[in-house]
Design a protein around this motif. Structure first.
Motif, PDB file in Angstrom:
ATOM      1  N   GLU A  96      39.032  40.094  37.587  1.00 12.75           N
ATOM      2  CA  GLU A  96      39.368  41.513  37.419  1.00 12.75           C
ATOM      3  C   GLU A  96      39.242  41.939  35.964  1.00 12.75           C
ATOM      4  O   GLU A  96      38.692  43.004  35.648  1.00 12.75           O
ATOM      5  CB  GLU A  96      40.784  41.752  37.940  1.00 12.75           C
ATOM      6  N   LEU A  97      39.773  41.093  35.059  1.00 15.49           N
ATOM      7  CA  LEU A  97      39.713  41.434  33.637  1.00 15.49           C
ATOM      8  C   LEU A  97      38.270  41.469  33.130  1.00 15.49           C
ATOM      9  O   LEU A  97      37.931  42.284  32.270  1.00 15.49           O
ATOM     10  CB  LEU A  97      40.530  40.414  32.824  1.00 15.49           C
ATOM     11  N   TYR A  98      37.438  40.604  33.642  1.00 12.92           N
ATOM     12  CA  TYR A  98      36.037  40.577  33.201  1.00 12.92           C
ATOM     13  C   TYR A  98      35.339  41.896  33.564  1.00 12.92           C
ATOM     14  O   TYR A  98      34.470  42.379  32.827  1.00 12.92           O
ATOM     15  CB  TYR A  98      35.305  39.395  33.848  1.00 12.92           C
ATOM     16  N   LYS A  99      35.764  42.453  34.681  1.00  5.69           N
ATOM     17  CA  LYS A  99      35.123  43.700  35.132  1.00  5.69           C
ATOM     18  C   LYS A  99      35.718  44.933  34.455  1.00  5.69           C
ATOM     19  O   LYS A  99      35.002  45.897  34.166  1.00  5.69           O
ATOM     20  CB  LYS A  99      35.302  43.851  36.646  1.00  5.69           C
ATOM     21  N   THR A 100      37.036  44.889  34.152  1.00  8.12           N
ATOM     22  CA  THR A 100      37.704  46.120  33.711  1.00  8.12           C
ATOM     23  C   THR A 100      38.103  46.130  32.250  1.00  8.12           C
ATOM     24  O   THR A 100      38.432  47.192  31.712  1.00  8.12           O
ATOM     25  CB  THR A 100      38.976  46.338  34.552  1.00  8.12           C
ATOM     26  N   ASN A 101      38.130  44.982  31.581  1.00  2.33           N
ATOM     27  CA  ASN A 101      38.617  44.931  30.208  1.00  2.33           C
ATOM     28  C   ASN A 101      37.488  44.467  29.295  1.00  2.33           C
ATOM     29  O   ASN A 101      37.057  43.307  29.354  1.00  2.33           O
ATOM     30  CB  ASN A 101      39.811  43.962  30.115  1.00  2.33           C
ATOM     31  N   GLN A 102      37.026  45.365  28.437  1.00  2.26           N
ATOM     32  CA  GLN A 102      35.884  45.078  27.570  1.00  2.26           C
ATOM     33  C   GLN A 102      36.206  43.964  26.564  1.00  2.26           C
ATOM     34  O   GLN A 102      35.370  43.107  26.275  1.00  2.26           O
ATOM     35  CB  GLN A 102      35.470  46.348  26.811  1.00  2.26           C
TER      36      GLN A 102
END
Length: 579
Positions: free
Chosen positions: A561-567
């Protein structure tokens, strides 16, 4: 004054003297009997020789002295043996209690030990201070008390016969057993304190050198490594040589004083015991009886001169205070019942002068969940693990397991937690023994199965001694990755539901690190894992990533999730993977 001041608030010497006072009194009495038999042996021998020289008309006239000579000759070594037996029994009981107390005291403060002491100090504490207390009893207390008792008894006995001569002998003995020992202390005090300081520095230096020997070798400074302690050793040797010279001169003085006592007895006996033949028979007997007493009188100064060392050890031991057990009533939480670990608004600071290390940190970790804690060095990631274990107590907030405070399960916490850190310690014993440390009740087949699960079976069975292979000092027989796998096998045997990983792959090459992480998360797939790491290698294995900074939690969530949403997370991940 210093002597009484040292013992005024002492809790390491006086209590044990009182506790074992019966055995102590027995040892002292046996010491007196030994000295009495030695003196009586020489007395009866001298009397028998003198009496025999007068050609007695019947052997029966010297039969009793002959029997007494034999009796005292047997009694002296018997009483000496019993005295050594009792005194050493007393000392060993006391020092056993002291060592147990020392270990418990240090153990209770283990978490903060390095804040108060240098690494080498523990060697000094264990190898020096307790040994000094043992010598205090054997070389100072016992000889001093026995010599003082002999001085008093001998002076009174002579005083009854001749008050003036008794008082004169008392003065000579007073110089022998009191004034010269005090002079020895005054002369040697500063010198012994200096030797103690140099020796303590040597312990610290040697410990640092041993721990950092690889860095010395890598830097090409082998000669510097070898010469680092040479100056301290030279200074210590010079000081010890001065002490030896002083002891030789002091012992010569003591012998001269004792010789003066013998001369005084020769003059006194010739003036008072030569009125008739019967009295003259006692002249050599009385003088000869004096000689064995030197064995009890002269060692007093030798024991006294070491008082500065004993005083330093007593003072240092009395500064050690065990951390009081303030745990609440303990609860036995079965490992199978673990459901949830909660950290609620946890803050922590080591003391009021230090900055807040952890601020308002909250997390809920459920059974079987895998959590990765990331953040810059010094941010408090390892401290969070210590808080979870209960080694540290939060300044604010609380940590609970199944709604039980973490401090309520400390007695049996090994049933709940296991730890794999950066450098697991391996003892210099067999591989089987090192792994079985996780659970001593496991069978050989279970130990071998654990080693197989962590991927070491092929390696171990290729070794000459296989599972009985000695791992070497601190695991030197095996590589870093292999040491971590051995420690992981321990965790499998321990079978605790929560596993804390404190950067176990630090220092490993990327391939070894990746293989080890694959093994860890495969064999621990049914466990709850809290993993402290400094980068994102292997982060795909966890369910949740928590990235903390100086102020708060910067980001948290599943790695996907973080890879997709957090730059920021995406950039860190790509940087770590070399993309």
């Amino acid at each position: 004054m210093n002597f009484f001041k040292t013992f005024k608030h002492d809790s390491w010497v006086k209590p044990y003297i009182k506790q074992y006072k019966g055995l102590l009194i027995t040892a002292l009495l046996l010491g007196l009997f030994t000295s009495f038999c030695a003196a009586a042996l020489m007395f009866t021998s001298g009397y028998t020789i003198d009496k025999a020289a007068t050609h007695p008309v019947n052997i029966l006239l010297i039969y009793v002295p002959i029997l007494l000579t034999r009796a005292f000759g047997i009694g002296r070594p018997v009483f000496k043996y019993l005295e050594r037996l009792k005194s050493h029994n007393w000392v060993l009981r006391v020092t056993s209690d002291l060592r147990t107390r020392l270990y418990k005291t240090l153990e209770s403060d283990a978490t903060f030990f390095n804040e108060h002491h240098k690494t080498g100090d523990i060697m000094g504490l264990l190898s020096e201070d307790i040994s000094h207390l043992q010598n205090l009893y054997l070389r100072t207390i016992f000889p001093a008390v026995i010599s003082y008792l002999l001085t008093i008894i001998a002076s009174i006995a002579l005083g009854v016969f001749n008050p003036s001569f008794g008082f004169f002998v008392f003065l000579l003995l007073f110089i022998e057993v009191f004034l010269v020992p005090l002079f020895s202390v005054s002369v040697e005090s500063a010198r012994r304190a200096y030797q103690k300081e140099v020796k303590s520095d040597l312990y610290v230096q040697l410990t640092d050198n041993i721990l950092g020997v690889d860095d010395w070798i890598i830097s090409g400074r082998k000669s510097d490594f070898q010469n680092l302690t040479s100056q301290n050793i030279q200074n210590l040797d010079q000081s010890k040589n001065k002490s030896k010279a002083f002891r030789r001169n002091r012992d010569l003085l003591l012998q001269l004083i004792f010789a003066a006592i013998v001369v005084c007895f020769l003059i006194f006996t010739n003036l008072t015991m030569t009125n008739n033949q019967e009295q003259a028979n006692f002249v050599s007997a009385v003088v000869l009886a004096i000689f064995p007493l030197s064995d009890s009188l002269i060692p007093v100064s030798q024991g006294f001169e070491e008082w500065p060392l004993y005083k330093d050890s007593i003072n240092r031991l009395n500064t050690l205070k065990p951390v009081k057990n303030q745990l609440p009533e303990q609860v036995n939480l079965p490992a199978a019942d673990f459901k949830e670990l909660n950290l609620e608004h946890v803050s922590f600071e080591y003391n009021t002068d230090s900055p807040i290390l952890i601020k308002d940190f909250s997390q809920t970790i459920t059974r079987g969940e895998k959590l990765a804690l990331l953040g810059p060095s010094g941010i408090g990631k390892t401290t969070i693990l210590q808080l979870i274990l209960g080694d540290l107590t939060p300044t604010k907030g609380q940590i609970t397991i199944n709604n039980l405070g973490i401090d309520q399960i400390q007695v049996n916490r090994e049933k709940i937690f296991s730890v794999l850190n950066q450098k697991p310690f391996l003892f210099n014993t067999t591989l089987m023994n090192n792994v079985r440390l996780g659970n001593e009740n496991r069978s050989d087949s279970e130990v071998k199965k654990a080693l197989e699960r962590v991927g070491l079976k092929k390696l171990v069975e290729s070794l000459p001694d296989k599972y009985e292979t000695l791992v070497g000092e601190n695991g030197s027989r095996f590589s870093g990755g292999e040491q971590e796998r051995i420690a992981l096998a321990r965790i499998l045997l321990q079978d605790a539901p929560i596993v804390l990983l404190d950067e176990p792959t630090v220092g490993l090459d990327p391939i070894t690190e990746n293989d080890l992480l694959e093994t860890i998360f495969e064999v621990l797939k049914n466990k709850t894992i809290i993993w402290v790491t400094h980068h994102l290698q292997g982060v795909k294995h966890v369910d949740k990533v928590v990235f903390i900074n100086d102020e708060s939690i910067e980001m948290q969530g599943s790695p996907q999730e973080l890879y997709k949403t957090n730059q920021h997370f995406k950039e860190l991940y790509q940087m770590d993977q070399g993309l």
